[in-house]
Design a protein around this motif. Structure first.
Motif, PDB file in Angstrom:
ATOM      1  N   VAL A  90       0.940  -1.173  -0.016  1.00 10.63           N
ATOM      2  CA  VAL A  90      -0.054   0.175  -0.088  1.00 10.63           C
ATOM      3  C   VAL A  90       0.826   1.221  -0.062  1.00 10.63           C
ATOM      4  O   VAL A  90       0.713   1.955  -0.595  1.00 10.63           O
ATOM      5  CB  VAL A  90      -1.077  -0.035   1.314  1.00 10.63           C
ATOM      6  CG1 VAL A  90      -1.602   1.330   1.407  1.00 10.63           C
ATOM      7  CG2 VAL A  90      -1.959  -1.332   1.024  1.00 10.63           C
ATOM      8  N   ASP A  91       1.920   1.213   0.813  1.00 20.63           N
ATOM      9  CA  ASP A  91       2.767   2.263   1.023  1.00 20.63           C
ATOM     10  C   ASP A  91       3.472   2.662  -0.295  1.00 20.63           C
ATOM     11  O   ASP A  91       3.600   3.926  -0.944  1.00 20.63           O
ATOM     12  CB  ASP A  91       3.985   2.195   2.039  1.00 20.63           C
ATOM     13  CG  ASP A  91       3.279   2.098   3.474  1.00 20.63           C
ATOM     14  OD1 ASP A  91       2.035   2.590   3.603  1.00 20.63           O
ATOM     15  OD2 ASP A  91       4.200   1.678   4.334  1.00 20.63           O
ATOM     16  N   LEU A  92       3.892   1.469  -1.031  1.00 23.38           N
ATOM     17  CA  LEU A  92       4.703   1.487  -2.230  1.00 23.38           C
ATOM     18  C   LEU A  92       3.786   2.259  -3.349  1.00 23.38           C
ATOM     19  O   LEU A  92       3.773   3.123  -3.944  1.00 23.38           O
ATOM     20  CB  LEU A  92       5.015   0.248  -2.812  1.00 23.38           C
ATOM     21  CG  LEU A  92       5.768   0.071  -4.171  1.00 23.38           C
ATOM     22  CD1 LEU A  92       6.832   1.038  -4.264  1.00 23.38           C
ATOM     23  CD2 LEU A  92       6.008  -1.033  -4.575  1.00 23.38           C
ATOM     24  N   VAL A  93       2.347   1.675  -3.502  1.00 26.86           N
ATOM     25  CA  VAL A  93       1.363   2.338  -4.514  1.00 26.86           C
ATOM     26  C   VAL A  93       1.138   3.596  -4.308  1.00 26.86           C
ATOM     27  O   VAL A  93       1.097   4.559  -5.012  1.00 26.86           O
ATOM     28  CB  VAL A  93      -0.025   1.432  -4.481  1.00 26.86           C
ATOM     29  CG1 VAL A  93      -1.094   2.134  -5.298  1.00 26.86           C
ATOM     30  CG2 VAL A  93       0.447   0.001  -4.653  1.00 26.86           C
ATOM     31  N   VAL A 138       2.223   8.089 -18.895  1.00 29.31           N
ATOM     32  CA  VAL A 138       2.645   7.452 -17.586  1.00 29.31           C
ATOM     33  C   VAL A 138       1.492   6.295 -17.414  1.00 29.31           C
ATOM     34  O   VAL A 138       0.435   6.293 -18.165  1.00 29.31           O
ATOM     35  CB  VAL A 138       2.727   8.323 -16.534  1.00 29.31           C
ATOM     36  CG1 VAL A 138       3.653   9.158 -16.684  1.00 29.31           C
ATOM     37  CG2 VAL A 138       1.346   8.934 -16.142  1.00 29.31           C
ATOM     38  N   TRP A 139       1.998   5.334 -16.480  1.00 30.70           N
ATOM     39  CA  TRP A 139       0.971   4.208 -16.330  1.00 30.70           C
ATOM     40  C   TRP A 139       1.206   3.631 -14.948  1.00 30.70           C
ATOM     41  O   TRP A 139       1.906   3.855 -14.424  1.00 30.70           O
ATOM     42  CB  TRP A 139       1.376   2.973 -17.357  1.00 30.70           C
ATOM     43  CG  TRP A 139       2.648   2.618 -17.389  1.00 30.70           C
ATOM     44  CD1 TRP A 139       3.762   2.891 -17.906  1.00 30.70           C
ATOM     45  CD2 TRP A 139       3.177   1.334 -16.467  1.00 30.70           C
ATOM     46  NE1 TRP A 139       4.641   2.376 -17.593  1.00 30.70           N
ATOM     47  CE2 TRP A 139       4.422   1.249 -16.828  1.00 30.70           C
ATOM     48  CE3 TRP A 139       2.407   0.371 -15.710  1.00 30.70           C
ATOM     49  CZ2 TRP A 139       5.394   0.254 -15.915  1.00 30.70           C
ATOM     50  CZ3 TRP A 139       3.226  -0.638 -15.155  1.00 30.70           C
ATOM     51  CH2 TRP A 139       4.558  -0.611 -15.539  1.00 30.70           C
ATOM     52  N   LEU A 140       0.015   2.872 -14.739  1.00 30.82           N
ATOM     53  CA  LEU A 140       0.061   2.198 -13.226  1.00 30.82           C
ATOM     54  C   LEU A 140      -0.074   0.691 -13.220  1.00 30.82           C
ATOM     55  O   LEU A 140      -0.833   0.378 -14.269  1.00 30.82           O
ATOM     56  CB  LEU A 140      -1.056   2.658 -12.358  1.00 30.82           C
ATOM     57  CG  LEU A 140      -0.556   4.096 -11.483  1.00 30.82           C
ATOM     58  CD1 LEU A 140      -1.973   4.116 -10.519  1.00 30.82           C
ATOM     59  CD2 LEU A 140       0.411   3.874 -10.751  1.00 30.82           C
ATOM     60  N   TYR A 143      12.401   9.725  -7.254  1.00 30.02           N
ATOM     61  CA  TYR A 143      12.666   8.572  -6.420  1.00 30.02           C
ATOM     62  C   TYR A 143      12.313   7.219  -7.232  1.00 30.02           C
ATOM     63  O   TYR A 143      12.916   6.208  -6.784  1.00 30.02           O
ATOM     64  CB  TYR A 143      12.010   8.498  -5.115  1.00 30.02           C
ATOM     65  CG  TYR A 143      12.726   9.719  -4.181  1.00 30.02           C
ATOM     66  CD1 TYR A 143      13.959   9.269  -3.486  1.00 30.02           C
ATOM     67  CD2 TYR A 143      12.006  10.646  -3.833  1.00 30.02           C
ATOM     68  CE1 TYR A 143      14.472  10.375  -2.642  1.00 30.02           C
ATOM     69  CE2 TYR A 143      12.452  11.641  -2.819  1.00 30.02           C
ATOM     70  CZ  TYR A 143      13.616  11.584  -2.440  1.00 30.02           C
ATOM     71  OH  TYR A 143      14.098  12.317  -1.564  1.00 30.02           O
ATOM     72  N   PHE A 144      11.487   7.627  -7.983  1.00 31.20           N
ATOM     73  CA  PHE A 144      10.968   6.307  -9.172  1.00 31.20           C
ATOM     74  C   PHE A 144      11.661   6.271 -10.398  1.00 31.20           C
ATOM     75  O   PHE A 144      11.084   5.608 -11.021  1.00 31.20           O
ATOM     76  CB  PHE A 144       9.493   6.260  -9.064  1.00 31.20           C
ATOM     77  CG  PHE A 144       8.913   5.883  -7.936  1.00 31.20           C
ATOM     78  CD1 PHE A 144       8.404   4.444  -7.702  1.00 31.20           C
ATOM     79  CD2 PHE A 144       8.470   6.565  -6.769  1.00 31.20           C
ATOM     80  CE1 PHE A 144       8.000   3.972  -6.340  1.00 31.20           C
ATOM     81  CE2 PHE A 144       7.872   6.167  -5.421  1.00 31.20           C
ATOM     82  CZ  PHE A 144       7.677   4.859  -5.164  1.00 31.20           C
ATOM     83  N   GLY A 145      12.596   7.116 -10.575  1.00 31.76           N
ATOM     84  CA  GLY A 145      12.964   7.262 -11.770  1.00 31.76           C
ATOM     85  C   GLY A 145      12.073   7.605 -12.865  1.00 31.76           C
ATOM     86  O   GLY A 145      12.402   7.510 -14.268  1.00 31.76           O
ATOM     87  N   TYR A 201       3.998   5.749  -5.127  1.00 28.54           N
ATOM     88  CA  TYR A 201       4.067   5.506  -6.767  1.00 28.54           C
ATOM     89  C   TYR A 201       3.272   6.430  -7.329  1.00 28.54           C
ATOM     90  O   TYR A 201       3.520   7.268  -8.392  1.00 28.54           O
ATOM     91  CB  TYR A 201       3.994   4.149  -7.252  1.00 28.54           C
ATOM     92  CG  TYR A 201       4.340   4.091  -8.514  1.00 28.54           C
ATOM     93  CD1 TYR A 201       5.371   4.798  -9.118  1.00 28.54           C
ATOM     94  CD2 TYR A 201       3.476   3.035  -9.356  1.00 28.54           C
ATOM     95  CE1 TYR A 201       5.445   4.427 -10.501  1.00 28.54           C
ATOM     96  CE2 TYR A 201       3.947   2.687 -10.605  1.00 28.54           C
ATOM     97  CZ  TYR A 201       4.910   3.511 -11.343  1.00 28.54           C
ATOM     98  OH  TYR A 201       5.304   3.373 -12.708  1.00 28.54           O
ATOM     99  N   VAL A 202       1.999   6.431  -7.004  1.00 31.43           N
ATOM    100  CA  VAL A 202       0.832   7.479  -7.263  1.00 31.43           C
ATOM    101  C   VAL A 202       1.401   8.920  -7.107  1.00 31.43           C
ATOM    102  O   VAL A 202       1.189   9.887  -8.115  1.00 31.43           O
ATOM    103  CB  VAL A 202      -0.499   7.185  -6.700  1.00 31.43           C
ATOM    104  CG1 VAL A 202      -1.583   8.221  -7.294  1.00 31.43           C
ATOM    105  CG2 VAL A 202      -1.078   5.752  -7.166  1.00 31.43           C
ATOM    106  N   ASP A 203       1.870   9.257  -5.944  1.00 28.57           N
ATOM    107  CA  ASP A 203       2.307  10.496  -5.809  1.00 28.57           C
ATOM    108  C   ASP A 203       3.163  10.941  -6.620  1.00 28.57           C
ATOM    109  O   ASP A 203       3.479  12.253  -7.250  1.00 28.57           O
ATOM    110  CB  ASP A 203       2.742  10.753  -4.185  1.00 28.57           C
ATOM    111  CG  ASP A 203       1.604  10.740  -3.164  1.00 28.57           C
ATOM    112  OD1 ASP A 203       0.478  10.921  -3.781  1.00 28.57           O
ATOM    113  OD2 ASP A 203       1.828  10.491  -2.026  1.00 28.57           O
TER     114      ASP A 203
END
Length: 1404
Positions: free
Chosen positions: A1320-1323, A1351-1353, A1337-1339, A1326-1328
């Protein structure tokens, strides 16, 4: 052959029968009278006497007692009994009986045989005794005696109860023993009683009867007096004592007694001092006959008035001729023998039929022996001269006695030349075989040493040593000055040695005093019993007899022999007289000159001419005139000389049979195997040979001088011209050969054999077995020489005797019916032995025997003495000389001798036997067979240099025979190789005409040089036309032997490199490396494997790139070993069927480099962890990566993976696991971690703070994840997967790193391991980030906007997360998380909607 000549053997010789060496061991038994008292008679001491007894069947060829006899001697109260055999050596055969306080009567020992016993009856001056000993026929298990030595009848004499009261008796005082007579006789009665006839103190004789030994006290001894008196006188005899009667006179005192036993009676013959012979009947106790001996004496007036104290009486009996009585009548200055035959008439009346009267001039008769045809007589005068004569009284009408040539005493002085050492000369004279007896030398040594120590039972060598020490001690003890000239020293030596020599002479003379004659009527053998030893009378030829006779006896002998009836006999006697004249005139110096001539192999005829000139120059006694007058009496001198030479020549062209006659039955051969085999017979036969050779040498010497005189006289004596001159020259040459032959035989008869150690005999036997001579009858394996023994005695005992006996008896001989005649047998044996020894005969047994007995020094001298003049067996002699040189260590001389013998191969019997073998390799010609045998001998003795030398010479003989050449070349190759002559061995190999042998030699060359590490020679040889064979041999050896002990692969590598064949060199080293990996699983093996691959790479880099390849070695080549199972592999498991066609694989340089890297990695791992060496030798790259990771060698593992294009996943997984272990492990894990961490290249060194092994491990993992990036980042995924699978929280740096790389995959990993919070934290993050908050931080380079890229999820993963949260809404935490996520997605969706519209707007 001499024996076949026209002259019958007419004379006799005396030969000493005493053995050399230690005296026989004599056991002593003592008999004392009951009470130990003495009587006046005990002080009486009689003269020494001797006698003997031949067994009844001693002449029968099949008898146990064949050639067996007992002889005895008395001295005071001591009786020595000795049993002898001419066939076998008897053990414990001597015994000494001592009768305390008694003296033995001269001739008072009488021996008899019964079926079970040998009975010895003994008379002393106080007692009579009976000895019961077992008969030889009852002593042995079989009548067939095959041993060389057996027990004597005296062996168990200690068990005989000769002190038993039933076996002895004290002579009763009435009638008592006469004091003035020593006569005695005895016999055995039919019931076993012993009867002794003794002179009575009261006159006449009495008979003492000792009851049978098995009477056991039922009968007691009794006496019966026999006197010439009336019945009334006999009645009074028992009542009045002798001292009162006083009727003893000369007519009543017997001087000689004899008894002849009949069935139930005995005839007693008594010769009295009144010269009358009376015969008594014991049964009837009456005198049956009286004969006055003086009636047969021509002049008896003076004799009738003197007492006949010197008369002697003997009786001889023959079943065909009856009883003969021999009487010797002694008179001053003369003597007479009368021979009578007993004639019986009716009513027990007897008379004597006078057969013959024989007169002698000698005075003191010691003894005589009588047969029904002959008389043998023994005299000994005051000058110590012994005379033995014999006569046949039936046929000798003239009454002339025949003389025996008695054994002379040793010379009174020893002649010493100026160039001789006194000690050596005296020692040679004293210890010359046959000179002095051992007993005489011992006695002389005892007296000379003044009895310092008691010397008994010394061997011949010990006696020599003791004599030398004694004389040297005496010399040093009596010399007071310390300095004197050499001449004075020499004279002093001669003085002391002469003193000892004089002692020896004195005691030899005493021991040589004759005591009796011993005659065997069955075999006609005569022995002379002397005080110290036994001698034998043996036949000799007439020539020797005439030459040896003293001057005063010569004419009588010529007259008695009847030789003057023919012209030839007259010439022969005159010729011998001429020779005697010459012999007596030859001085000692001239005689020595001839001896030295023969020894130095100079022409004897020239020396004879010099001696003749000397005789003529110093002729003061008219010698030449006497010889000339004698020559005038010879009607035909040349003929007489020719006949004399023919008589002395033993040369024969007939090769005598070898060994026993196989046609004889086995029992006959076994009976004959010991005939005349005792050491006594051996001594006598060989001493006869010595005596004959000595005599014939002197005859030949004198004959040479006489022939030189005849040549000088010319026509004055001989008329005949040139033809006769040539005949003389021929005879002169024949005589020269004769004298050299006899000198050689005389030398051999005196030369002692050497003692040889057993190991030397065994070694010699081994050498002879190579020559195939061990089955030769002349070879006596492991026979120790019974020292001291001459080489002729050794030859006769071990070899010649068997051959001679086989010649003497036919195959159908009847053992029980054949009688032995000693004169005939001895004559034949000595004649045959001379034939065997004769150097001019084709037989070669004597040198063979010397070789077989290791008598090489003697053999060498023997051949030296004959090689210049003897032209028979020349090749055999050269071979023997070569054998001697080999033993002496003079190999090159031996080779010369062996080569010289080659020309005689095929011509001589010994050399023919030498090459007669089935397993000879070179069988084309006899010479090559001979070479083969000699080469084998040299090989056995370990003499490779000589083998090469001889084989090289033999190659010329085998020029046309390629098989023999191949054998010889192979032999040369082998021994050059053994000696380390590699170049010569290679040359011999290349010249070998046989390809198969050449290949064998090549194989041996390779193996031997490899074992010796002489690889440079092996590589550098040119190998013309043999290159492929060498490579094949080395390859085969390389694949067949252990890799770590032999370096055949390295040799093959060097071989190819030396010839610039780098591709093959590379192939060899690559195969070597492959095999090392499979078979040598050790650290050294891995090191060698790495070096092999480097060498292979180096080889390929030296050639052009297009040729830089090799063929992959097949695994079969590695495992093909001799004897390997075709169905099983190396581990013993069933092998898969090999494909029919093998696929060829080509390896290029890159392939070899990869293999080299793999090998280095293996080595690195083994060095880091030696326990892995056993499992990594043949490991694949993947397997090795796993092992490297396990050991912590991650750098090495990565390098290997990169070389072989392998995934790094195992490396990262392994490192991750190590990090996990460190994270949760203890201090042990931390300490161990530094070991493997040190083996890897760490990213950087941190100096700002203290770091731990765990930190370093994580840093290493982080740096590698950064360094080794691939599409989709599989290594991050495998690391995270490994961590999560072990429940380890992900490090922040790893999460942050993977966020940049693949956040969607990270989400999926969280979901896989139910990490919903983290997901959950990762998602949310990642959404942020997509929305622009922390997108770095996510490249994410561009966040969500209408102008940025799309972009995509990961909606699928997010849907799974929502579903997982929604399924467990009862959990408040999950509910909160679900709501958070749902709200965030809603917000994201709104933003996406806005951005999409803007994008579409802009696009439109």
């Amino acid at each position: 052959m001499a024996a076949s000549g026209p002259l019958a053997e007419r004379g006799y010789l005396e030969l000493n029968g005493a053995e050399r060496g230690a005296r026989r061991r004599t056991r002593e038994l003592v008999f004392g009278l009951p009470g130990g008292g003495t009587s006046p008679a005990a002080a009486v001491r009689y003269a020494d006497s001797a006698g003997g007894y031949w067994y009844q069947d001693s002449a029968q060829l099949g008898s146990v007692t064949r050639n067996r006899f007992i002889h005895w001697s008395t001295s005071g109260g001591t009786l020595e009994l000795i049993e002898e055999s001419l066939d076998i050596n008897l053990l414990n055969n001597a015994v000494e009986l001592k009768f305390q306080n008694c003296s033995l009567l001269p001739g008072g020992v009488h021996i008899f045989e019964t079926q079970h016993h040998v009975v010895i009856l003994i008379s002393t001056n106080q007692t009579v005794h009976r000895l019961m000993l077992p008969h030889p026929a009852r002593m042995y298990r079989s009548e067939l005696i095959t041993e060389s030595q057996v027990q004597s009848i005296f062996t168990d004499i200690g068990k005989v109860h000769f002190r038993d009261p039933f076996n002895y008796c004290i002579i009763p005082s009435v009638p008592g023993l006469a004091a003035n007579s020593t006569a005695s006789a005895a016999w055995l009665s039919s019931d076993g009683g012993a009867l002794f006839v003794l002179p009575s103190a009261s006159g006449g004789i009495f008979v003492l009867n000792l009851p049978p030994h098995d009477a056991h006290g039922m009968a007691s001894p009794s006496t019966v007096e026999l006197k010439q008196s009336s019945v009334m006188q006999r009645l009074i005899t028992g009542l009045i004592p002798t001292a009162i009667r006083g009727d003893q006179g000369p007519s009543e005192l017997p001087v000689s007694l004899s008894a002849h036993s009949r069935e139930h009676d005995a005839l007693i013959f008594a010769l009295y001092q009144d010269h009358k012979l009376r015969m008594w009947s014991y049964k009837d106790q009456m005198c049956l006959m009286v004969a006055d001996m003086l009636e047969f004496v021509p002049v008896n007036r003076d004799l009738r008035h003197t007492a006949g104290t010197g008369h002697k009486l003997q009786v001889a009996y023959s079943e065909t001729l009856g009883l003969y009585v021999g009487v010797y009548l002694h008179a001053p200055k003369q003597g007479q023998f009368c021979v009578f035959q007993l004639v019986s008439a009716e009513s027990h009346r007897y008379s004597l039929d006078h057969i013959s009267s024989l007169f002698t001039s000698q005075e003191t008769l010691v003894d005589f022996a009588l047969t029904t045809a002959d008389i043998w007589a023994l005299w000994h005068d005051d000058e110590n001269q012994t005379t033995v004569k014999y006569i046949n009284f039936e046929h000798n009408v003239a009454g002339q006695w025949n003389s025996v040539s008695v054994q002379p005493l040793p010379a009174e002085e020893v002649d010493i030349r100026d160039d001789q050492d006194p000690r050596e000369t005296f020692m040679e004279a004293i210890f010359m075989p046959g000179q002095f007896t051992n007993a005489a030398l011992l006695k002389a040594l005892q007296i000379f040493s003044q009895g310092a120590t008691r010397l008994v039972d010394l061997s011949w060598d010990e006696l020599k040593k003791e004599v030398t020490i004694a004389v040297e001690n005496e010399f040093q003890g009596n010399v007071t000055e310390f300095e004197f000239s050499q001449e004075e020293f020499r004279q002093l030596q001669i003085e002391f040695w002469s003193k000892f020599y004089a002692y020896c002479l004195q005691y030899q003379e005493e021991l040589s005093r004759p005591l009796a004659l011993l005659l065997n009527q069955s075999t006609n053998m005569v022995c002379l019993l002397k005080k110290g030893y036994l001698s034998f009378i043996v036949p000799c030829s007439l020539i020797d007899h005439l030459y040896l006779l003293p001057d005063e006896q010569l004419m009588n002998e010529v007259e008695s022999s009847g030789l003057d009836e023919s012209e030839f006999s007259h010439d022969l006697v005159s010729l011998v007289q001429c020779l005697r004249l010459i012999g007596e005139s030859v001085s000692v110096e001239m005689a020595l000159t001839m001896e030295m001539t023969c020894c130095r192999l100079q022409p004897p005829e020239k020396t004879a001419e010099e001696i003749l000139q000397n005789l003529i120059a110093h002729d003061t006694d008219n010698l030449m005139e006497d010889i000339h007058s004698k020559l005038q009496e010879i009607r035909n001198p040349i003929n007489a000389i020719g006949m004399l030479i023919q008589e002395m020549d033993y040369e024969t062209d007939v090769e005598m049979e070898r060994g026993f006659n196989v046609a004889q039955p086995l029992n006959v051969r076994m009976q004959l195997s010991q005939l005349y085999g005792s050491s006594t017979t051996v001594n006598v036969v060989c001493r006869c040979v010595y005596k004959l050779s000595m005599t014939r040498f002197l005859i030949c010497r004198d004959l040479l001088i006489l022939q030189q005189l005849l040549l000088r006289l010319g026509d004055a004596v001989i008329v005949g011209g040139d033809q006769l001159f040539h005949t003389q020259q021929n005879l002169l040459h024949r005589t020269s050969v004769l004298i050299l032959s006899y000198y050689l035989i005389r030398w051999a008869s005196q030369r002692l054999a050497s003692d040889v150690p057993v190991d030397e005999l065994e070694s010699n036997l081994q050498h002879l077995s190579v020559l195939k001579l061990t089955d030769s009858t002349a070879i006596t394996p492991l026979k120790l020489v019974s020292s001291p023994q001459t080489i002729v005695e050794l030859f006769f005992q071990e070899v010649a005797r068997k051959h001679i006996i086989s010649q003497l008896f036919p195959s159908n001989v009847a053992l029980d019916e054949t009688g032995l005649s000693w004169p005939q047998m001895f004559s034949d044996i000595s004649s045959y032995l001379l034939q065997f020894l004769w150097p001019g005969n084709p037989g070669f047994l004597f040198p063979e025997c010397l070789m077989g007995a290791c008598q090489y020094t003697q053999l060498q001298e023997y051949i030296r003495l004959l090689e210049t003049w003897c032209h028979v067996n020349v090749g055999s002699c050269r071979f023997m000389m070569g054998r001697c040189y080999l033993v002496m260590g003079e190999g090159h001389k031996a080779i010369d001798c062996f080569c010289q013998a080659t020309s005689e191969v095929g011509k001589e019997e010994f050399l023919d036997r030498l090459i007669r073998s089935e397993d000879v390799e070179m069988a084309s010609t006899p010479q090559l067979q001979y070479y083969d045998k000699v080469l084998r001998l040299l090989d056995t003795m370990g003499l490779p240099e000589l083998i090469i030398q001889l084989a090289t010479l033999a190659i010329t003989e085998a020029a046309d025979d390629w098989r023999s050449q191949a054998t010889l070349r192979t032999c040369i190759f082998k021994h050059h190789l053994d000696l380390g002559h590699n170049r010569e061995a290679y040359e011999a190999l290349t010249h070998n005409p046989d390809s198969s042998r050449q290949l064998d030699c090549l194989r041996q060359l390779v193996v031997v040089l490899c074992e010796r590490s002489q690889l440079q020679d092996l590589v550098e040889f040119p190998y013309v036309n043999l290159h492929n064979e060498v490579v094949g041999i080395i390859e085969y050896r390389a694949r067949a032997v252990d890799l770590m002990t032999h370096n055949y692969y390295e040799l093959l590598y060097a071989f190819h490199v030396y010839r610039h064949n780098f591709r093959k060199a590379g192939t060899v080293m690559f195969e070597y490396g492959m095999r090392l990996g499979r078979e040598v699983c050790t650290l050294p093996g891995l090191q060698k494997q790495a070096n092999c691959y480097l060498a292979a790479i180096n080889c390929l880099r030296l050639i052009r790139p297009e040729y830089a390849w090799i063929v992959q070695p097949a695994s079969g080549a590695v495992y093909e070993r001799p004897g390997a199972s075709p169905k099983r592999n190396h581990d013993g498991e069933c092998a898969a069927a090999a494909p029919m066609g093998r696929q060829i694989e080509i390896l290029e340089l890159q392939d070899l480099e990869r293999q080299c890297v793999l090998a280095r990695m293996r080595l690195t791992l083994a060095q880091h962890d030696p326990s892995t060496a056993a499992i990594i030798g043949n490991s694949s790259p993947k397997e090795l990566v796993a092992l490297l990771v396990q050991a912590g060698l991650f750098d090495t593992a990565i390098s290997l993976c990169q070389t072989y294009n392998l995934s790094l996943r195992p490396v990262f997984e392994g490192l991750t696991f190590k990090c996990i272990k460190l994270q949760f492990g203890g201090q042990a894990a931390l300490a161990e971690a530094w070991d493997w961490l040190g083996a890897n290249q760490l990213p950087s060194v941190i100096t700002t703070k203290e770091t731990s092994a765990t930190d370093e491990a994580w840093r290493l993992l982080s740096s590698w994840l950064d360094r080794y990036k691939l599409q989709n980042n599989p290594y991050h995924r495998c690391v995270i997967n490994k961590l999560l699978s072990h429940g380890v929280p992900l490090p922040t740096w790893l999460i942050n790193s993977y966020k940049k790389v693949d956040p969607a995959e990270l989400l999926r990993l969280y979901l896989n391991y139910d990490l919903l919070d983290e997901a959950v934290d990762l998602v949310l993050e990642y959404v942020d980030a997509l929305l622009g908050k922390g997108h770095d931080y996510f490249g994410i380079e561009f966040p969500l906007s209408a102008t940025s890229p799309i972009v995509w999820l990961p909606y699928s993963a997010i849907d799974q997360l929502l579903q997982a949260l929604g399924e467990n809404m009862t959990n408040h935490h999950n509910k909160v998380l679900y709501q958070k996520l749902h709200d965030k997605l809603e917000a994201y969706q709104q933003q996406v909607d806005v951005a999409t519209r803007d994008f579409l707007y802009r696009r439109n």
